[in-house]
Design a protein around this motif. Structure first.
Motif, mmCIF file in Angstrom:
data_model
loop_
_atom_site.group_PDB
_atom_site.id
_atom_site.type_symbol
_atom_site.label_atom_id
_atom_site.label_comp_id
_atom_site.label_asym_id
_atom_site.label_seq_id
_atom_site.Cartn_x
_atom_site.Cartn_y
_atom_site.Cartn_z
ATOM 1 N N GLU A 67 0.823 -1.211 0.000
ATOM 2 C CA GLU A 67 0.000 0.000 0.000
ATOM 3 C C GLU A 67 0.859 1.264 0.000
ATOM 4 O O GLU A 67 0.519 2.253 -0.652
ATOM 5 C CB GLU A 67 -0.933 0.007 1.214
ATOM 6 C CG GLU A 67 -2.082 -0.966 1.105
ATOM 7 C CD GLU A 67 -3.138 -0.726 2.170
ATOM 8 O OE1 GLU A 67 -2.959 0.188 3.002
ATOM 9 O OE2 GLU A 67 -4.147 -1.440 2.158
ATOM 10 N N ILE A 68 1.957 1.251 0.726
ATOM 11 C CA ILE A 68 2.839 2.419 0.759
ATOM 12 C C ILE A 68 3.369 2.710 -0.644
ATOM 13 O O ILE A 68 3.424 3.866 -1.083
ATOM 14 C CB ILE A 68 3.993 2.201 1.757
ATOM 15 C CG1 ILE A 68 3.440 2.189 3.186
ATOM 16 C CG2 ILE A 68 5.060 3.287 1.605
ATOM 17 C CD1 ILE A 68 4.426 1.712 4.218
ATOM 18 N N GLY A 69 3.732 1.675 -1.376
ATOM 19 C CA GLY A 69 4.186 1.876 -2.749
ATOM 20 C C GLY A 69 3.110 2.512 -3.609
ATOM 21 O O GLY A 69 3.389 3.399 -4.419
ATOM 22 N N VAL A 70 1.860 2.097 -3.409
ATOM 23 C CA VAL A 70 0.754 2.584 -4.244
ATOM 24 C C VAL A 70 0.593 4.095 -4.150
ATOM 25 O O VAL A 70 0.272 4.754 -5.139
ATOM 26 C CB VAL A 70 -0.566 1.879 -3.855
ATOM 27 C CG1 VAL A 70 -1.766 2.551 -4.505
ATOM 28 C CG2 VAL A 70 -0.515 0.411 -4.285
ATOM 29 N N VAL A 71 0.833 4.701 -2.987
ATOM 30 C CA VAL A 71 0.588 6.134 -2.815
ATOM 31 C C VAL A 71 1.793 6.993 -3.194
ATOM 32 O O VAL A 71 1.840 8.173 -2.882
ATOM 33 C CB VAL A 71 0.122 6.468 -1.368
ATOM 34 C CG1 VAL A 71 -1.167 5.759 -1.055
ATOM 35 C CG2 VAL A 71 1.208 6.146 -0.335
ATOM 36 N N MET A 72 2.750 6.400 -3.909
ATOM 37 C CA MET A 72 3.924 7.146 -4.338
ATOM 38 C C MET A 72 4.048 7.148 -5.862
ATOM 39 O O MET A 72 3.904 6.108 -6.502
ATOM 40 C CB MET A 72 5.194 6.546 -3.733
ATOM 41 C CG MET A 72 5.268 6.657 -2.219
ATOM 42 S SD MET A 72 6.834 5.994 -1.560
ATOM 43 C CE MET A 72 8.015 7.162 -2.284
ATOM 44 N N MET A 73 4.306 8.327 -6.439
ATOM 45 C CA MET A 73 4.635 8.464 -7.852
ATOM 46 C C MET A 73 6.111 8.847 -7.930
ATOM 47 O O MET A 73 6.528 9.861 -7.357
ATOM 48 C CB MET A 73 3.770 9.520 -8.530
ATOM 49 C CG MET A 73 4.097 9.730 -10.003
ATOM 50 S SD MET A 73 2.926 10.828 -10.835
ATOM 51 C CE MET A 73 1.526 9.718 -11.026
ATOM 52 N N VAL A 74 6.885 8.047 -8.629
ATOM 53 C CA VAL A 74 8.344 8.140 -8.552
ATOM 54 C C VAL A 74 8.980 8.275 -9.931
ATOM 55 O O VAL A 74 8.521 7.665 -10.900
ATOM 56 C CB VAL A 74 8.903 6.892 -7.816
ATOM 57 C CG1 VAL A 74 10.421 6.861 -7.844
ATOM 58 C CG2 VAL A 74 8.386 6.855 -6.378
ATOM 59 N N GLY A 75 10.027 9.070 -9.996
ATOM 60 C CA GLY A 75 10.846 9.184 -11.194
ATOM 61 C C GLY A 75 12.301 9.004 -10.834
ATOM 62 O O GLY A 75 12.664 8.887 -9.655
ATOM 63 N N PHE A 76 13.155 8.984 -11.828
ATOM 64 C CA PHE A 76 14.590 8.795 -11.589
ATOM 65 C C PHE A 76 15.361 9.420 -12.738
ATOM 66 O O PHE A 76 14.821 9.650 -13.820
ATOM 67 C CB PHE A 76 14.928 7.308 -11.468
ATOM 68 C CG PHE A 76 14.408 6.462 -12.597
ATOM 69 C CD1 PHE A 76 15.157 6.268 -13.753
ATOM 70 C CD2 PHE A 76 13.153 5.881 -12.523
ATOM 71 C CE1 PHE A 76 14.666 5.507 -14.808
ATOM 72 C CE2 PHE A 76 12.651 5.109 -13.571
ATOM 73 C CZ PHE A 76 13.410 4.926 -14.711
ATOM 74 N N LYS A 77 16.646 9.687 -12.498
ATOM 75 C CA LYS A 77 17.475 10.312 -13.515
ATOM 76 C C LYS A 77 18.195 9.261 -14.355
ATOM 77 O O LYS A 77 18.607 8.221 -13.854
ATOM 78 C CB LYS A 77 18.502 11.227 -12.853
ATOM 79 C CG LYS A 77 17.889 12.429 -12.164
ATOM 80 C CD LYS A 77 18.945 13.274 -11.474
ATOM 81 C CE LYS A 77 18.326 14.459 -10.760
ATOM 82 N NZ LYS A 77 19.322 15.245 -9.994
ATOM 83 N N GLY A 78 18.331 9.559 -15.626
ATOM 84 C CA GLY A 78 19.078 8.689 -16.526
ATOM 85 C C GLY A 78 18.270 7.506 -17.006
ATOM 86 O O GLY A 78 17.083 7.358 -16.685
ATOM 87 N N PRO A 79 18.905 6.637 -17.803
ATOM 88 C CA PRO A 79 18.194 5.472 -18.341
ATOM 89 C C PRO A 79 17.847 4.465 -17.256
ATOM 90 O O PRO A 79 18.427 4.462 -16.172
ATOM 91 C CB PRO A 79 19.206 4.883 -19.341
ATOM 92 C CG PRO A 79 20.542 5.352 -18.849
ATOM 93 C CD PRO A 79 20.312 6.707 -18.266
ATOM 94 N N LEU A 80 16.883 3.628 -17.569
ATOM 95 C CA LEU A 80 16.477 2.567 -16.646
ATOM 96 C C LEU A 80 17.591 1.538 -16.535
ATOM 97 O O LEU A 80 18.073 1.011 -17.533
ATOM 98 C CB LEU A 80 15.195 1.905 -17.156
ATOM 99 C CG LEU A 80 14.594 0.789 -16.304
ATOM 100 C CD1 LEU A 80 14.152 1.323 -14.947
ATOM 101 C CD2 LEU A 80 13.407 0.158 -17.036
ATOM 102 N N THR A 81 18.011 1.229 -15.304
ATOM 103 C CA THR A 81 19.066 0.246 -15.065
ATOM 104 C C THR A 81 18.481 -0.965 -14.339
ATOM 105 O O THR A 81 17.395 -0.878 -13.748
ATOM 106 C CB THR A 81 20.174 0.847 -14.197
ATOM 107 O OG1 THR A 81 19.635 1.142 -12.884
ATOM 108 C CG2 THR A 81 20.740 2.124 -14.823
ATOM 109 N N PRO A 82 19.207 -2.093 -14.345
ATOM 110 C CA PRO A 82 18.726 -3.254 -13.589
ATOM 111 C C PRO A 82 18.513 -2.949 -12.111
ATOM 112 O O PRO A 82 17.557 -3.445 -11.502
ATOM 113 C CB PRO A 82 19.841 -4.282 -13.802
ATOM 114 C CG PRO A 82 20.429 -3.924 -15.130
ATOM 115 C CD PRO A 82 20.394 -2.429 -15.174
#
Length: 348
Positions: free
Chosen positions: A63-78
């Motif tokens: 549930e905690i994950g559900v209430v978060m909208m997240v981004g990150f810098k750079g390309p998607l990594t493993p």
């Protein structure tokens, strides 16, 4: 297929609570230390909350994950993908400043890759208002901004928002973080181009048309308040129009405005924060503390748009707040219900 999955989750809200294992990683598979935890410290008084199953058969961690909208810098990594698989964030935000991808195909692949590790559908968002706020790497036509489009009338506003939002929909986005619902005060440059104008009734009319345009493209709309100033009566008029237009999200730049939105305007939809990494709510609160404050005050979803490490720390702070009772589990459950039910409308 994702529509069917979301339908199943929504039905579970009403009565199924024993299928958490089927919906995502177990609550103990990836132990996450609470923020500022010390070795040997006693567990929080409400540690049993971890085992409680909430809406959609989800554990507290899910549930905690559900209430978060997240981004990150750079390309998607493993490593980032592993983090997403572990935390199961409810939203993905892809914005130009993060330089995640350079062309439409790469953006589409990024979204698909993240969705591939999710146990539930993830809301994907970007910001295409037109004018100075466009995502060039999407190759979606960047049309006139609010100030210019507004001068051409509501029909032009709706047409432009539909056109841009259709382009986003084709790439896999579910949310256009638009329109701005501020009434320009004639002074602050932040809203001079992004607001539809200085007349509250005119702004309200254009906000209504923009939302209709976004909905016509088959994605969710967000009525945004950019200003952290205490709204005057006239500033709420476009927000009232957005609520009447069935906007799915209202984005607030201040926690102090949430009570007015709920009690005086009667808004029951999703309230989402602006980007916490940009000091959206208050510069004296780092993202983890700001997130807890926003959610405990009645918000439903928080944005951490640039750094996965900050998102992880925010996740841990929310978990600790629930376990300590600062952020009641019932409030978290309510927000999760709203977000799960969104999937019945526009998500494929």
């Amino acid at each position: 297929m994702r529509r069917l999955l979301y339908l199943g989750l929504a039905l579970c809200v009403a009565g199924c609570g024993s299928h958490a294992a089927a919906l995502g990683p177990s609550a103990t598979a990836h132990p996450t230390p609470a923020t500022n935890a010390t070795p040997g410290a006693s567990p929080p008084a409400n540690a049993g909350e971890e085992a409680v199953i909430g809406p959609g058969g989800m554990t507290l961690r899910q549930e905690i994950g559900v209430v978060m909208m997240v981004g990150f810098k750079g390309p998607l990594t493993p490593a980032i993908l592993t983090d997403w698989r572990h935390r199961q964030f409810g939203g993905l935000i892809v914005v130009p400043i993060n330089q995640n991808a350079t062309d439409p195909a790469a953006i589409r692949q990024l979204i698909q890759s993240v969705r591939g590790v999710m146990a539930h559908p993830v809301l994907t968002a970007t910001d295409q208002e037109g004018g100075t706020v466009c995502f060039k790497e999407t190759r979606v036509s960047c049309m006139a901004g609010a100030r210019q489009a507004g001068s051409q009338g509501p029909a032009a506003v709706q047409f432009e928002m539909t056109t841009m939002s259709q382009g986003l929909k084709a790439l896999g986005f579910d949310i256009n973080l638009a329109p701005v619902a501020d009434v320009w005060d004639g002074v602050h440059p932040l809203t001079s181009e992004r607001s539809f104008g200085q007349n509250p009734q005119t702004v309200a009319q254009d906000v209504t048309s923009a939302i209709a345009g976004i909905h016509a493209a088959g994605i969710y709309a967000v009525a945004r308040r950019l200003s952290v100033q205490t709204p005057q009566t006239r500033d709420w008029i476009p927000i009232q129009a957005a609520i009447a237009a069935h906007v799915e999200f209202v984005m607030m730049a201040s926690s102090s405005q949430l009570d007015t939105l709920r009690t005086e305007l009667g808004y029951q939809g999703v309230i989402i924060s602006d980007d916490l990494q940009m000091g959206a709510l208050s510069p004296e609160f780092p993202a983890p503390g700001a997130a807890v404050r926003f959610l405990a005050n009645g918000g439903d979803m928080v944005i951490v748009s640039h750094d996965i490490a900050v998102a992880d720390a925010t996740y841990d702070a929310i978990r600790e707040a629930v376990l300590s009772g600062v952020y009641p589990r019932g409030q978290l459950d309510g927000s999760v219900k709203k977000l799960l039910n969104l999937g019945l409308r526009y998500m494929p």
